[in-house]
Design a protein around this motif. Structure first.
Motif, PDB file in Angstrom:
ATOM      1  N   ASP A 141      27.645 -12.591  21.772  1.00 31.30           N
ATOM      2  CA  ASP A 141      28.143 -13.926  22.119  1.00 31.30           C
ATOM      3  C   ASP A 141      27.874 -14.251  23.585  1.00 31.30           C
ATOM      4  N   GLU A 142      28.114 -13.283  24.462  1.00 31.65           N
ATOM      5  CA  GLU A 142      27.896 -13.501  25.892  1.00 31.65           C
ATOM      6  C   GLU A 142      26.409 -13.725  26.192  1.00 31.65           C
ATOM      7  N   ILE A 143      25.550 -12.971  25.533  1.00 33.03           N
ATOM      8  CA  ILE A 143      24.117 -13.141  25.748  1.00 33.03           C
ATOM      9  C   ILE A 143      23.656 -14.498  25.217  1.00 33.03           C
ATOM     10  N   ARG A 144      24.207 -14.920  24.101  1.00 33.70           N
ATOM     11  CA  ARG A 144      23.853 -16.231  23.567  1.00 33.70           C
ATOM     12  C   ARG A 144      24.207 -17.336  24.574  1.00 33.70           C
ATOM     13  N   ARG A 145      25.389 -17.212  25.195  1.00 35.44           N
ATOM     14  CA  ARG A 145      25.793 -18.220  26.175  1.00 35.44           C
ATOM     15  C   ARG A 145      24.948 -18.154  27.451  1.00 35.44           C
ATOM     16  N   ALA A 146      24.502 -16.957  27.802  1.00 34.19           N
ATOM     17  CA  ALA A 146      23.712 -16.774  29.031  1.00 34.19           C
ATOM     18  C   ALA A 146      22.229 -17.065  28.825  1.00 34.19           C
ATOM     19  N   SER A 147      21.798 -17.167  27.573  1.00 34.12           N
ATOM     20  CA  SER A 147      20.375 -17.339  27.284  1.00 34.12           C
ATOM     21  C   SER A 147      19.925 -18.778  27.520  1.00 34.12           C
ATOM     22  N   ASP A 157       1.510 -14.320  23.643  1.00 38.46           N
ATOM     23  CA  ASP A 157       2.021 -13.949  24.966  1.00 38.46           C
ATOM     24  C   ASP A 157       2.915 -12.728  24.867  1.00 38.46           C
ATOM     25  N   LYS A 158       3.041 -11.999  25.954  1.00 39.73           N
ATOM     26  CA  LYS A 158       3.911 -10.833  26.009  1.00 39.73           C
ATOM     27  C   LYS A 158       5.256 -11.208  26.625  1.00 39.73           C
ATOM     28  N   VAL A 159       6.296 -10.583  26.137  1.00 35.85           N
ATOM     29  CA  VAL A 159       7.638 -10.798  26.668  1.00 35.85           C
ATOM     30  C   VAL A 159       8.315  -9.439  26.793  1.00 35.85           C
ATOM     31  N   LYS A 160       9.033  -9.242  27.893  1.00 35.69           N
ATOM     32  CA  LYS A 160       9.637  -7.941  28.180  1.00 35.69           C
ATOM     33  C   LYS A 160      11.146  -8.087  28.306  1.00 35.69           C
ATOM     34  N   GLY A 161      11.880  -7.141  27.735  1.00 36.86           N
ATOM     35  CA  GLY A 161      13.338  -7.193  27.827  1.00 36.86           C
ATOM     36  C   GLY A 161      13.975  -5.966  27.226  1.00 36.86           C
ATOM     37  N   ALA A 162      15.318  -5.955  27.202  1.00 34.08           N
ATOM     38  CA  ALA A 162      16.067  -4.795  26.717  1.00 34.08           C
ATOM     39  C   ALA A 162      16.717  -5.104  25.369  1.00 34.08           C
ATOM     40  N   VAL A 163      16.677  -4.126  24.481  1.00 32.34           N
ATOM     41  CA  VAL A 163      17.304  -4.248  23.161  1.00 32.34           C
ATOM     42  C   VAL A 163      18.823  -4.258  23.336  1.00 32.34           C
ATOM     43  N   PHE A 164      19.500  -5.279  22.755  1.00 29.61           N
ATOM     44  CA  PHE A 164      20.957  -5.310  22.860  1.00 29.61           C
ATOM     45  C   PHE A 164      21.659  -5.200  21.518  1.00 29.61           C
ATOM     46  N   ASN A 165      20.909  -5.280  20.434  1.00 29.39           N
ATOM     47  CA  ASN A 165      21.517  -5.098  19.116  1.00 29.39           C
ATOM     48  C   ASN A 165      20.432  -4.746  18.114  1.00 29.39           C
ATOM     49  N   PHE A 174      16.986  -9.181  24.838  1.00 31.14           N
ATOM     50  CA  PHE A 174      17.269 -10.211  25.844  1.00 31.14           C
ATOM     51  C   PHE A 174      16.212 -10.050  26.922  1.00 31.14           C
ATOM     52  N   SER A 175      15.342 -11.035  27.043  1.00 32.23           N
ATOM     53  CA  SER A 175      14.177 -10.882  27.913  1.00 32.23           C
ATOM     54  C   SER A 175      14.517 -11.109  29.383  1.00 32.23           C
ATOM     55  N   GLU A 176      13.573 -10.766  30.234  1.00 32.24           N
ATOM     56  CA  GLU A 176      13.740 -10.946  31.676  1.00 32.24           C
ATOM     57  C   GLU A 176      13.890 -12.420  32.034  1.00 32.24           C
ATOM     58  N   TYR A 179      15.426 -15.142  27.508  1.00 25.01           N
ATOM     59  CA  TYR A 179      15.151 -15.603  26.159  1.00 25.01           C
ATOM     60  C   TYR A 179      15.738 -14.593  25.172  1.00 25.01           C
ATOM     61  N   ILE A 180      16.202 -15.088  24.033  1.00 25.92           N
ATOM     62  CA  ILE A 180      16.613 -14.198  22.950  1.00 25.92           C
ATOM     63  C   ILE A 180      15.406 -14.009  22.029  1.00 25.92           C
ATOM     64  N   VAL A 181      15.041 -12.760  21.823  1.00 23.54           N
ATOM     65  CA  VAL A 181      13.844 -12.419  21.055  1.00 23.54           C
ATOM     66  C   VAL A 181      14.248 -11.560  19.862  1.00 23.54           C
ATOM     67  N   PHE A 182      13.803 -11.945  18.668  1.00 23.18           N
ATOM     68  CA  PHE A 182      14.079 -11.148  17.475  1.00 23.18           C
ATOM     69  C   PHE A 182      12.791 -10.462  17.030  1.00 23.18           C
TER      70      PHE A 182
END
Length: 291
Positions: A141-147, A157-165, A174-176, A179-182
C-alpha cells in the motif's frame, strides 16, 4: 513529554536533562524519583547536552535490563518506507537497522519470504499494539502511494529496481524511478528473493502507468542462451534427451524454464549447427562432438 508509564524500550521520547555526571547526562523519567532517571551515556550522545535541555532519544534496555537512552534515533518516521538491512534473524523474526542505537524487531508475521542477514529489503516503521517500534515488509500500500505512472518508456527498455513482493503469478518490483513493475512467473527464469535488485526488460505498458517486464533475454539473444541450456542438459544426461515436438509444453517448462516455441527454436539452432541429431524419442548429441 511521555509520562512514566509510557516509557518503555524500543520507543522514542523527548526527555529533559536533569543532571550530569562523569558518565553522561540523566534524563527525567517523570516519576518524581531521581533513582528512576534514565542515563544518556556520553557514548550515546551525538551532540553535547546541558541541564534543562529537552532531547529526543531512543530508549532501549542495557545488558543489565535497565532502561537506557541514546540520541541515535531511527532515521525514518513511523509509516515511512525505506530499503533496510537485516542485521539478525531469530526463530521469532528479524532485527532491522533503521539507524537507531539498536536494531528494530520485525515479527515473523510481518515478513515476506524469509530474509537473511545482510539482505536489504523494502520495509516500513510502525508501532505495535504495545506501543513499541517495529518493522514490517508488508509495504504494498505504501509503495502504491509513493509510486508514479511510468513515462517516456517503451517496450524493450530496461528498468532496475528491488523486488518487494512475490506471489504465485509473479513478482512486484519498485523501480529506481518509482514505477511499479510486475514480472509474470513465466518471465522469471530463476528463483527470486524479496529485496533482490533486478534489471528487467519492459514488455508492456499498462493504461494505469504500471509496467510489465521480463527477466528473460530478448528472443534474438535468448536463442543462444536456450540452446546452450539444452545442450548442457543433454551432456549431463548421457548425451541425449527424450524431448521432442510432441512433448507437452508444461514438461518442457518444468525442466528448461522456457516455452515450447523457444525450445523448438533452440533445438532447430543446435540441429542446424550439426551439434545434435534426431532419434526415435528425442535428440542426441552428434558422436564426433562427444569424442
Amino acid at each position: 513529554m511521555k509520562s512514566e508509564k509510557n516509557l518503555k524500550p524500543m520507543t522514542v521520547a523527548a526527555l529533559k536533562v536533569v543532571r550530569e555526571s562523569e558518565f553522561g547526562a540523566f534524563l527525567d523519567a517523570g516519576t518524581g524519583n531521581t533513582s528512576d532517571d534514565i542515563l544518556l551515556h556520553k557514548a550515546q550522545q551525538t551532540a553535547e547536552v546541558s541541564v534543562g535541555e529537552v532531547v529526543n532519544v531512543f530508549l532501549y534496555l542495557d545488558p543489565k535490563k535497565r532502561l537506557t537512552a541514546s540520541m541515535r534515533v531511527p532515521k525514518m518516521r513511523e509509516g515511512q518506507i525505506a530499503r533496510l538491512k537485516i542485521i539478525n534473524v531469530t526463530s521469532d523474526g528479524a532485527f532491522v537497522d533503521v539507524g537507531a542505537e539498536r536494531g528494530i524487531f520485525m515479527p515473523f508475521a510481518e515478513m515476506r519470504g524469509r530474509p537473511k542477514v545482510g539482505e536489504i529489503v523494502w520495509a516500513k516503521l510502525y508501532s505495535d499494539k504495545s506501543g513499541r517500534l517495529a518493522v514490517s515488509m508488508k509495504v504494498s500500500d505504501e509503495i502504491r502511494r509513493a509510486s508514479k505512472p511510468a513515462e517516456n518508456v517503451k517496450r524493450g527498455d530496461k528498468v532496475k529496481g528491488a523486488v518487494f513482493n512475490i506471489i504465485e503469478a509473479g513478482a512486484f518490483v519498485f523501480s529506481e524511478e518509482r514505477y511499479i513493475v510486475f514480472i509474470p512467473q513465466k518471465e522469471i527464469p530463476r528463483a527470486l528473493r524479496i529485496g533482490e535488485v533486478v534489471e528487467a526488460r519492459i514488455t508492456f505498458l499498462r493504461e494505469d502507468g504500471r509496467l510489465d517486464a521480463s527477466l528473460r533475454l530478448a528472443k534474438e539473444n535468448a536463442l543462444e542462451d536456450d540452446a546452450e541450456k539444452i545442450f548442457k542438459f543433454m551432456r549431463e544426461n548421457g548425451g541425449s534427451m527424450n524431448f521432442h515436438d510432441k512433448t507437452p509444453p508444461e514438461k518442457i517448462y518444468a525442466v528448461f524454464k522456457i516455452s515450447k516455441a523457444a525450445f523448438k527454436r533452440a533445438v532447430g539452432h543446435l540441429f542446424s549447427e550439426r551439434r545434435i541429431q534426431k532419434i526415435d524419442n528425442g535428440f542426441k548429441i552428434n558422436e564426433e562432438i562427444l569424442e
